[in-house]
Scaffold this motif. Structure first.
Motif, mmCIF file in Angstrom:
data_model
loop_
_atom_site.group_PDB
_atom_site.id
_atom_site.type_symbol
_atom_site.label_atom_id
_atom_site.label_comp_id
_atom_site.label_asym_id
_atom_site.label_seq_id
_atom_site.Cartn_x
_atom_site.Cartn_y
_atom_site.Cartn_z
ATOM 1 N N THR A 76 0.857 -1.177 0.000
ATOM 2 C CA THR A 76 0.000 0.000 0.000
ATOM 3 C C THR A 76 0.897 1.232 0.000
ATOM 4 O O THR A 76 2.108 1.137 0.233
ATOM 5 C CB THR A 76 -0.925 0.021 1.224
ATOM 6 O OG1 THR A 76 -0.122 -0.075 2.419
ATOM 7 C CG2 THR A 76 -1.892 -1.157 1.184
ATOM 8 N N PRO A 97 -3.054 -2.053 -9.397
ATOM 9 C CA PRO A 97 -3.920 -2.335 -8.247
ATOM 10 C C PRO A 97 -4.417 -3.779 -8.287
ATOM 11 O O PRO A 97 -4.730 -4.308 -9.365
ATOM 12 C CB PRO A 97 -5.087 -1.348 -8.430
ATOM 13 C CG PRO A 97 -4.560 -0.287 -9.342
ATOM 14 C CD PRO A 97 -3.592 -0.977 -10.249
ATOM 15 N N VAL A 118 -5.979 1.059 -1.331
ATOM 16 C CA VAL A 118 -5.713 0.280 -2.540
ATOM 17 C C VAL A 118 -4.477 -0.582 -2.315
ATOM 18 O O VAL A 118 -3.455 -0.114 -1.811
ATOM 19 C CB VAL A 118 -5.491 1.207 -3.749
ATOM 20 C CG1 VAL A 118 -5.154 0.390 -4.993
ATOM 21 C CG2 VAL A 118 -6.721 2.074 -3.984
ATOM 22 N N TYR A 120 -1.541 -2.808 -4.068
ATOM 23 C CA TYR A 120 -0.837 -2.928 -5.336
ATOM 24 C C TYR A 120 0.030 -4.183 -5.336
ATOM 25 O O TYR A 120 0.490 -4.642 -4.283
ATOM 26 C CB TYR A 120 0.077 -1.721 -5.566
ATOM 27 C CG TYR A 120 -0.640 -0.402 -5.681
ATOM 28 C CD1 TYR A 120 -1.063 0.076 -6.915
ATOM 29 C CD2 TYR A 120 -0.881 0.371 -4.545
ATOM 30 C CE1 TYR A 120 -1.709 1.308 -7.027
ATOM 31 C CE2 TYR A 120 -1.530 1.594 -4.646
ATOM 32 C CZ TYR A 120 -1.944 2.055 -5.884
ATOM 33 O OH TYR A 120 -2.591 3.270 -5.988
#
Length: 345
Positions: A76, A97, A118, A120
């Motif tokens: 993150t 993402p 989100v 990643y």
């Protein structure tokens, strides 16, 4: 902005003679530190015991052509500098993402998580971002530094096989704290600080199944189980299809079974997965990997360690926090301190 420029241009480039820097460890913190210092004009060499860069940003390929991210699962971004770095990775297709369904798994219950930050992942594997961090650096893999000893005004590095690895005025241990301690012997106060860091182990199992696993989640934090986390690899962007899962043992289970063999651990964690699911699962292939030093618990209350007079330092997620972002920021923090030690405050 190209992914490398975020770090290469972080500090002004300086001309003239600068101290040689040896970075021991090619994980996120060591590579970040090396990129920032190289961009500022320092002669930097990175030495790592692994076969390639990345540390726990690791990806392994199976016999069927699929991949497993068996170390760090995702990252993150909160700090503005790391946000800029992640955005650059995404723009170049090196990260994306992860839109997987995340939640909590415990015997008899599956609970989807509320919307969070989100997450990643590297594309096509977590080690993709490590490779771009290492690109262009003077990196030597497959060498374990065992000793750092004073030689005049510099430090001499020696491998575990007795090979002379050369001299550097600044040496940084970008490795887990227990491995950093002997490398910091020339700065006893730093070695004592590193001794205070605690890192829990983690057993990881890479399992491939013929039939889809009956779980309405792609990543799950597991409760009341020998497992702490499970993830469906094909749900991550850029991965091959197929039912491949990474299973992480809990810190408590991993510590209790630390010295068992991979062949002993793999079936036990597969059984724990079946118990958490409440249904039988049969793997076509299951391989276990031990991370002896995984999560800091807790990290030190400092982003990096450095003794400018001695020219010795250390960085890693055990300094700044147990995340990819923490390792990145630790490397940046130490790079700044190295530069300040040369230029003055």
């Amino acid at each position: 902005m190209p992914a490398s420029r975020v770090l290469d241009d972080l500090l002004p480039r300086r001309g003239g003679p600068l101290p040689r820097v040896a970075v021991i460890g090619a994980g996120v913190s060591g590579l970040t530190l090396a990129r920032v210092l190289a961009g500022a004009g320092f002669p930097v060499r990175v030495l790592d015991k692994g076969r390639g860069p990345g540390g726990r940003l690791s990806t392994r390929r199976d016999a069927d052509g699929g991949t497993f991210d068996h170390g760090a699962q995702y990252f993150t971004a909160r700090d503005p500098l790391f946000v800029a770095q992640v955005e650059a990775w995404v723009a170049q297709g090196l990260a994306a993402p992860w839109q997987g369904r995340i939640g909590t798994l415990e015997p008899g219950a599956v609970t989807p998580s509320a919307k969070e930050s989100v997450r990643y992942v590297g594309v096509p594997g977590m080690n993709s971002v490590a490779k771009v961090l290492a690109d262009g650096l003077d990196l030597r893999s497959g060498v374990r530094v065992e000793r750092v000893s004073r030689d005049g005004k510099a430090w001499r590095l020696t491998s575990d096989s007795g090979e002379d690895l050369g001299l550097a005025e600044v040496v940084v241990a970008a490795v887990p704290a227990p491995q950093a301690v002997p490398l910091l012997a020339g700065a006893p106060a730093l070695a004592d600080q590193a001794k205070g860091a605690r890192l829990s182990p983690c057993w990881a199992v890479m399992a491939r199944f013929e039939a889809p696993v009956a779980l309405a989640l792609d990543g799950a934090f597991v409760k009341d189980s020998p497992l702490s986390w499970v993830a469906r690899e094909a749900s991550k962007p850029g991965r091959a299809s197929g039912e491949r899962w990474v299973l992480h043992g809990s810190p408590e289970y991993s510590a209790a079974h630390l010295e068992e063999t991979p062949e002993e651990v793999a079936p036990k964690l597969l059984e724990a997965f079946a118990q958490a699911l409440g249904t039988g699962v049969r793997a076509v292939e299951a391989v276990a990997h031990r991370w002896r030093f995984s999560m800091p618990s807790p990290p030190l209350d400092t982003r990096a360690l450095y003794d400018a007079e001695a020219g010795l330092g250390a960085c890693g997620d055990w300094c700044a926090g147990p995340r990819v972002e923490g390792a990145f920021l630790s490397g940046v923090a130490l790079a700044r301190r190295v530069v300040e030690g040369v230029r003055g405050p």
